[in-house]
Design a protein around this motif. Structure first.
Motif, short mmCIF file in Angstrom:
data_model
loop_
_atom_site.label_atom_id
_atom_site.label_comp_id
_atom_site.label_asym_id
_atom_site.label_seq_id
_atom_site.Cartn_x
_atom_site.Cartn_y
_atom_site.Cartn_z
N GLN A 159 37.56 22.21 -119.24
CA GLN A 159 37.45 23.48 -118.51
C GLN A 159 37.48 24.64 -119.51
OE1 GLN A 159 36.82 23.48 -115.39
NE2 GLN A 159 37.85 25.11 -114.24
N GLN A 160 38.42 24.57 -120.43
CA GLN A 160 38.55 25.63 -121.44
C GLN A 160 37.33 25.62 -122.37
OE1 GLN A 160 40.72 27.96 -121.31
NE2 GLN A 160 41.99 27.02 -119.70
N MET A 170 30.62 29.59 -123.85
CA MET A 170 30.01 30.87 -123.49
C MET A 170 30.41 31.94 -124.51
SD MET A 170 28.05 31.20 -120.76
CE MET A 170 27.17 29.67 -120.97
N GLU A 171 31.68 31.89 -124.93
CA GLU A 171 32.16 32.89 -125.90
C GLU A 171 31.43 32.75 -127.23
OE1 GLU A 171 36.69 33.19 -124.03
OE2 GLU A 171 36.28 31.86 -125.72
N VAL A 207 38.52 30.63 -115.67
CA VAL A 207 38.49 29.20 -115.34
C VAL A 207 39.84 28.71 -114.82
CG1 VAL A 207 36.61 28.58 -116.93
CG2 VAL A 207 38.96 28.59 -117.77
N SER A 208 40.74 29.65 -114.56
CA SER A 208 42.12 29.26 -114.26
C SER A 208 42.30 28.61 -112.88
CB SER A 208 43.04 30.48 -114.38
OG SER A 208 42.71 31.39 -113.35
N GLU A 209 41.30 28.76 -112.02
CA GLU A 209 41.45 28.12 -110.69
C GLU A 209 41.42 26.60 -110.78
OE1 GLU A 209 38.51 29.62 -107.98
OE2 GLU A 209 39.57 31.51 -107.66
N GLN A 210 41.05 26.10 -111.94
CA GLN A 210 40.95 24.65 -112.17
C GLN A 210 40.01 23.99 -111.17
OE1 GLN A 210 44.88 22.92 -112.49
NE2 GLN A 210 45.11 23.84 -114.51
#
Ligand SMILES: Cc1cc2nc3c(=O)[nH]c(=O)nc-3n(C[C@H](O)[C@H](O)[C@H](O)COP(=O)(O)OP(=O)(O)OC[C@H]3O[C@@H](n4cnc5c(N)ncnc54)[C@H](O)[C@@H]3O)c2cc1C
Length: 644
Positions: free
Chosen positions: A506-507, A513-514, A528-531
């Motif tokens: 996920q990370q 993208m970064e 992306v913290s909603e998992q």
């Protein structure tokens, strides 16, 4: 001229509607008999064909609008159960301006014109296939450079052309003897040639008739791909993803009954279950066969989605374009090579400046980019459901959900499919389209393809991200908002078969993208913290071609390898080049669609359906060799390398 309707009554077809006749008169004053002669020719095509069959007609010449419109009008009006496969050799230019001249056209003619006016030919190499009226009108266009693909196909295929049609712009002195021979040898004994100019006709026909008495080159057909037999019994499909449902739809369009086996409780639970996937062709600087296949497949898929959508099947999609840019030196150089390597059709690929990339995508890309204007995103799960639903409307689709096939047994009566507690069959034809389950059977376990796990992150939209208007891709991809979420993908982990959520991946999706678009504000807003994510497994081949064709029999090939008598390199190469490798008759492979299955799957399915139904497929024999599941083994053998 008479015609027997399905109800058994005789109908007289005397002439085309007045609107069409006027068009003939206005456009072809030099051929006053054109419309009557064409009608006579078309009528003879239908009269000669068995009912409920596919009429294959090859059209030579750049003008074809009127000829197709008339033929299709006659078919829809008088022979609605018949199907037409029209092969267009030429520019396929359609200029149907009939509707401008008449305020009100007969509704059926209007429908035909609407379909034909929606056609968007693209100057790609190879065949561009379009389908209308639930597959009853099939148009294959081979632009000039690709005529050889069609010739090659005719030479190897057992399928015959029912008639040749030449348009007024054709200069028959440019049709050489070799081509006339092909015309004669690739058609049915009753097939006729149509030309508006009678002098030309006499000339061409006398040359043609000479060849008609010669040997048919088709009799020497050796391609195992293009061989086929019984096509009436049910065809069993194992799958549940895009490959299998597209095959079901292509077979349903041909009226074939289907038995459909899926281990899950509904379709699209595997790799095809994502919310959004990018749909764009895989191109190479050389525009090699891979790149050509993907362009053909891309255009086919696009039309299939649009057509299902227009018929009311709900498929979330947006052909909003795709903007692709490099993420480091190597990938940037590669993209540059692709752009410069070819004179790409504008509809396929454009090179755009950094400013234009920002403007088109709606976010700051700030890099020169590649732009695929007809591309976009589609919800593969919706697409899969729609395709199977449509197939069920057209034919008998007997679905067996929650049925995992664990064993395939070949018997003299056909193939028996075994689940843990039941057996099904026998079937003359079984298609293994089970995604990464493709190699899960005794007969297919050696197939050279690898598993790659992938996680797509679902991220909430926000002020910054909602500005995104196209799919963007670099190292990873991001889709425009759909249901207030974007898809950010995707990890690519070799070998992993588990489909658990991974925080690391996920990370990594965000990190990619970064790296691709450093220091952009919109990238910082990716959350992306909603998992929230979805994991799937792709089956990938080393050469990125899908696998399509009869299942190779690995043990029998090994046996042949052990018995191979030659030592010298050239002899070995010649031996394997000409040796058809053993297959499991009746067992077909469709899959290994890799990371671009949305694009490559539907055409692969259509090509297989055409082969299963003894039709001319939309893929050349050379391309068929490229997708042959045995290709990597064959290559090794030709090079004198051991299989193991
Ligand atoms: C994370 C991820 C992101 C992707 N993104 C894109 C993208 O953006 N664009 C793109 O073009 N492609 C993308 N792809 C690739 C694309 O999704 C796949 O190539 C395609 O969906 C594969 O379709 P399939 O039918 O071959 O396999 P699947 O969709 O996996 O279907 C196989 C089906 O077979 C069934 N099955 C398996 N074994 C058996 C058995 N023994 N008996 C009965 N049923 C069985 C399963 O239930 C499953 O439904 C992505 C793939 C992944 C995993």
């Amino acid at each position: 001229m008479t015609h027997q309707t399905t109800a058994g009554e005789m109908t007289t077809i005397k002439r085309y509607p007045a609107e069409i006749i006027k068009f003939f008169q206005d456009n072809y004053p030099e051929y006053p008999q054109y419309s009557e002669q064409l009608l006579e020719f078309q009528q003879s095509l239908f009269d000669n064909a068995a009912p409920h069959t596919l009429l294959a007609i090859a059209h030579i010449g750049n003008q074809c609008s009127l000829e197709i419109a008339c033929l299709e009008y006659v078919r829809r009006t008088y022979y609605p159960e018949q199907s037409i496969h029209m092969v267009l050799l030429g520019s396929g230019h359609l200029s149907l301006k009939l509707e401008a001249e008449f305020e009100l056209l007969p509704p059926r003619l209007q429908q035909v014109l609407d379909d034909l006016n929606s056609i968007q030919w693209v100057d790609i190499l190879g065949c561009q296939r379009l389908k209308f009226d639930d597959g009853k009108l099939l148009l294959d266009r081979y632009a000039h450079e690709s005529t050889n693909d069609f010739i090659e196909l005719c030479k190897l295929s057992a399928t015959k052309i029912d008639g040749w049609q030449l348009s007024p712009d054709v200069n028959i002195s440019e049709i050489n003897a070799e081509f006339v021979q092909l015309m004669a040898s690739s058609c049915q004994p009753y097939a006729n040639i149509f030309l508006p100019n009678q002098t030309d006709k006499t000339l061409l026909q006398s040359r043609y008739l000479q060849f008609m008495t010669g040997n048919s080159i088709n009799e020497n057909s050796t391609s195992t791909h293009l061989q086929n037999a019984d096509i009436e019994s049910s065809i069993a499909i194992i799958g549940g993803g895009l490959a299998s449902v597209n095959l079901a739809l292509s077979l349903a369009e041909r009226g074939k009954p289907i038995e459909f086996f899926c281990k899950d409780n509904s379709v699209a639970q595997g790799a095809s279950g994502n919310k959004q996937g990018g749909l764009y062709p895989l191109l190479t600087p050389e525009n090699d066969l891979l790149s050509q296949y993907f362009q053909q497949a891309f255009l086919f898929c696009r039309q299939r989605i649009s057509s299902l959508h227009q018929q009311g099947f709900s498929i979330a999609h947006d052909f909003c374009g795709v903007v692709q840019s490099g993420h480091e030196e190597r990938s940037t150089a590669r993209l540059q090579k692709i752009v410069n390597g070819n004179d790409w059709p504008q509809q396929i690929l454009q090179s755009i400046s950094a400013d234009k990339a920002n403007e088109i995508s709606g976010v700051s890309i700030d890099k020169d980019s590649l732009y695929y204007p007809l591309a976009g995103w589609v919800c593969p799960a919706d697409f899969a459901r729609a395709a199977l639903n449509k197939a069920s409307v057209l034919t008998e689709v007997n679905t067996h959900f929650n049925t995992q096939i664990v064993k395939l047994e070949q018997t003299p009566q056909g193939w028996i499919l075994h689940s843990d507690n039941q057996s099904y069959g026998p079937y003359q034809k079984v298609i293994n389209a089970s995604g990464y389950g493709l190699t899960g059977f005794e007969q297919t376990r050696h197939l050279p393809a690898s598993l790659f796990r992938g996680q797509v992150s679902h991220i909430p939209s926000n002020n910054e991200l909602s500005k995104l208007k196209t799919v963007i891709c670099a190292h990873g991809y991001l889709t425009p908002s759909h249901n207030q979420h974007h898809c950010l993908g995707a990890s690519y982990i070799k070998g992993a078969e588990n489909i658990h959520y991974s925080e690391l991946e996920q990370q990594q999706n965000k990190q990619r993208m970064e790296e691709s678009y450093p220091d952009r504000e919109w990238v910082n807003s990716i959350d992306v913290s909603e998992q929230d994510a979805r994991v799937g497994v792709r089956l990938v081949t080393r050469d990125h071609f899908p696998m399509l064709g009869l299942a190779p029999n690995f043990e029998a090939i090994q046996q042949l390898e052990a018995e191979q008598p030659f030592k010298r390199k050239q002899q070995v190469a010649d031996y394997w080049q000409n040796m058809p490798l053993p297959v499991f008759n009746g067992l077909y492979i469709l899959g290994a669609l890799g990371s671009r299955g949305l694009c490559s799957g539907p055409l692969a399915a259509e090509a297989l359906a055409a082969v299963l139904c003894n039709e001319l497929p939309p893929v050349s024999p050379t391309l068929f060799e490229k997708v042959n599941p045995n290709r990597l083994w064959k290559r090794k053998l030709i090079k004198g390398r051991p299989l193991n």
